[in-house]
Design an enzyme around this catalytic site. Sequence first.
Site, short mmCIF file in Angstrom:
data_model
loop_
_atom_site.label_atom_id
_atom_site.label_comp_id
_atom_site.label_asym_id
_atom_site.label_seq_id
_atom_site.Cartn_x
_atom_site.Cartn_y
_atom_site.Cartn_z
N LYS A 100 0.90 -1.24 0.18
CA LYS A 100 -0.02 -0.04 -0.05
C LYS A 100 0.81 1.07 0.07
CE LYS A 100 -4.02 -2.23 0.46
NZ LYS A 100 -5.10 -2.04 -0.55
N HIS B 88 -10.47 -8.85 -7.61
CA HIS B 88 -9.99 -8.23 -6.21
C HIS B 88 -10.73 -8.90 -5.36
CE1 HIS B 88 -11.77 -5.72 -2.91
NE2 HIS B 88 -10.39 -5.33 -2.90
#
Length: 393
Positions: free
Chosen positions: A192, A323
């Site tokens: 991230k 996802h």
Amino acid sequence: MVTMTQATTGTARSAGGATLDTITWIKLSSVTLPLATPVSDAKVLTGRQKPMTEVAFLFVEVETAQGHQGIGFSYSKRAGGPGQFAHAREIAENLLGEDPSDIGKLWTKLVWAGASVGRSGLATQAIAAYDVALWDLKAKRAGLPLAKLLGAHRDSVRCYNTSGGFLHTPTEQVLENATASLESGIGGLKIKVGHPDGKQDLRRLTAVREHIGDDVPLMVDANQQWDRPTAQRMGRALEEFGLVWIEEPLDAYDAQGHAALAASLDTPVATGEMLASVAEHWELIRQGAADVIQPDAPRIGGITQFLKLAALAEHQQLQLAPHFAMEIHLHLAAAYPIEPWVEHFDWLEPLFNERLAISDGRMHVSARPGLGITLSEQARAWTRATHEVGKRA
């Protein structure tokens, strides 16, 4: 067990001689999965969301007159779980007496049952759980893993880990998590990004790349938190890391911005996970806004809708990286013609009795029929509400 002759009476017979079975029982379960550690990405750092502490699931179990069974699920992070359950409860009876093989017809019937709330978002996410259950049932009845029923192009799919690289995790722990993931057989890593100071992202990525070496596939995910100038600057700065993709650099609905960014960078741009319909994804595809498309079957309405989107993506020669929900997406990725990726999250493992096999950087389709999953006792213990319609065979 009901005989073939009995199964073709009543509603089934009125539907035509090809109808050999009917849906007789449906159970809905609202399950809340607690996360061991509150999870933060860039949306938390920008103040748009609070750390995530749980994931709400809608499970649908379906049974037919002949005793065939299927299970499917949808989910919601943070808000929305009770809403999905409520909508699914309202439309459940529309499936009773229907042929479970007519999945496309039943998807449309459920959409029209709640037409006033639209064909995307919470309503179709509730329908997704039914749709997945019907595909699971169909594959089980055929005695095939879902990927084989759909027509697999491969028996395993490249996989990468996300859960070890969230922003709440200290860099040293990210490095330890990276080592553990690679040693477990996972092939790539996603980290991230989106710190208020972009230099912090670059320092973190430098440490990761030095730790894992140049040959390990590495991705980053900004979770929609950059504006266009920041995405452009960060995109250029990230080129040196040899990334597989930069994910969600901009707002999910900024197709024009994503298209301009994708055209200007060597690093592929990936997006799509937050979109809630095939139509919304088509806008990305139409504008050339993604090199890698990242649909989420539970979010766009289930497997029926995912297959439509996959056909559009293949036509444009896009890469595919679904996802979350690897228990569903492994099968769908295995059936995509262009070599895809699937995202590894171990969060959902307590919900199921089975585990997906991973080795040599790939996640393997098992020989188990359907999705190959059954609900665990822990999932039953985390159940907050149930609803049943019809009668069991």
